[in-house]
Design an enzyme around this catalytic site. Structure first.
Site, short mmCIF file in Angstrom:
data_model
loop_
_atom_site.label_atom_id
_atom_site.label_comp_id
_atom_site.label_asym_id
_atom_site.label_seq_id
_atom_site.Cartn_x
_atom_site.Cartn_y
_atom_site.Cartn_z
N THR A 28 46.05 42.21 47.15
CA THR A 28 45.18 42.34 48.32
C THR A 28 43.72 42.40 47.88
OG1 THR A 28 46.91 43.50 49.55
CG2 THR A 28 44.63 43.85 50.29
N GLY A 29 42.87 41.81 48.68
CA GLY A 29 41.43 41.88 48.39
C GLY A 29 40.81 40.49 48.32
N SER A 30 39.49 40.47 48.25
CA SER A 30 38.75 39.20 48.37
C SER A 30 38.95 38.29 47.15
CB SER A 30 37.25 39.50 48.55
OG SER A 30 36.77 40.19 47.40
N GLY A 85 43.80 42.22 42.48
CA GLY A 85 42.43 42.57 42.12
C GLY A 85 42.37 44.00 41.61
N ALA A 86 41.16 44.49 41.40
CA ALA A 86 40.99 45.89 40.96
C ALA A 86 39.57 46.32 41.31
CB ALA A 86 41.24 46.03 39.47
N LYS A 97 42.52 51.05 41.59
CA LYS A 97 42.70 50.11 42.70
C LYS A 97 42.77 50.89 44.00
CE LYS A 97 45.92 47.07 42.28
NZ LYS A 97 45.01 46.14 43.00
N GLY A 100 41.27 48.58 49.17
CA GLY A 100 41.85 48.00 50.39
C GLY A 100 43.00 48.82 50.96
N GLU A 106 51.06 47.39 46.16
CA GLU A 106 50.57 46.67 44.98
C GLU A 106 51.22 47.19 43.72
OE1 GLU A 106 46.41 47.40 45.51
OE2 GLU A 106 46.05 45.42 46.38
N LYS A 124 33.40 44.73 37.66
CA LYS A 124 34.54 45.67 37.72
C LYS A 124 34.82 46.33 36.36
CE LYS A 124 35.43 44.52 42.03
NZ LYS A 124 36.68 43.89 42.48
#
Ligand code: DER
Length: 226
Positions: A28-30, A85-86, A97, A100, A106, A124
């Site tokens: 999840t995430g951009s 993502g992270a 993480k 979101g 996750e 990050k």
């Protein structure tokens, strides 16, 4: 801008690691959304045959828009590869993480995957983890968990909705609390402490996946892998 280009480079690189016939985890995430965008093109142009286990309602909706076939951990308890993502990644590939509020699913998908591919821009990376640590908990345990997180000097704050009054309610029907521990000296120990509080589903500290993790760090001119 540079961050968008970096995220896109990381996401596209990760998507090209996916081989025909794979069952993958979709984080999840951009940044992951760029990987999904690239997978969508590969499905259309190459006839790539994959299935994905989504880690959030948002990812499931995005996957449907992109034409990425979905499945579940019930059908595939072992995954070839998860892309996620992270928020922060340290030199030992321990990470934080949960920005979101999807870290519980996750973590399930990361655990099920043979390889954990984390996509991130250079912002990050850190030397010592110090970002906010999200904690997902069942509402029944709220008072107890807040008390214990205060004892751990977590300075707990309930994650409030933006277009909704009151707390964010996660895809699991639970509450998310954000903790600020400052610099975290022993992330593994803190992760165990928090996850052992009765009522906690999971927290955003991911310290158990280093062995099978590849971090794809996006840069404006390409990627570097850790
Ligand atoms: O919530 C999460 O765990 C996401 O993976 C998040 O940490 C990364 O989101 P971003 O790719 O939009 O920065």
């Amino acid at each position: 801008d540079d961050v968008v280009i970096s995220k896109k480079n990381a996401g596209y690189y990760a998507a090209d690691l996916v081989k025909d016939g794979m069952i993958i985890g979709l984080g999840t995430g951009s940044t992951v959304f760029y990987a999904m965008e690239r997978l969508s093109v590969r499905i259309k142009e190459e006839g790539l045959n994959i299935k994905g286990v989504p880690t959030s309602f948002q990812t499931a909706m995005r996957a449907r828009d992109y034409g990425i076939p979905l499945t579940t951990l019930d059908d595939y308890p072992k995954l070839d590869l998860a892309i996620d993502g992270a928020d922060q990644i340290d030199p030992n590939l321990c990470m934080i993480k949960g920005r979101g509020a999807a870290q519980t699913r996750e973590r399930c998908v990361a655990q099920a995957a043979e390889k954990f591919v984390v996509v991130a821009d250079e912002g990050k990376l850190c030397d010592v983890l110090s970002a906010v640590v999200p904690v997902e908990l069942i509402p029944f345990s709220f008072g107890l968990v807040v008390e214990r997180l205060k004892e751990l000097s977590g300075n707990p704050k309930v994650r409030e909705g933006v277009k909704k009054d009151g707390p964010v309610i996660t895809d699991n029907g639970c509450i998310e609390i954000d903790c600020d521990f400052g610099e975290i000296k022993d992330a593994k120990a803190l992760q165990m402490e928090i996850n052992n509080i009765p009522g906690v589903l999971s927290c955003g500290l991911f310290t158990e996946f280093g062995e099978k993790t590849v971090v794809v760090v996006g840069k404006t001119d390409g990627v570097k892998t850790l």
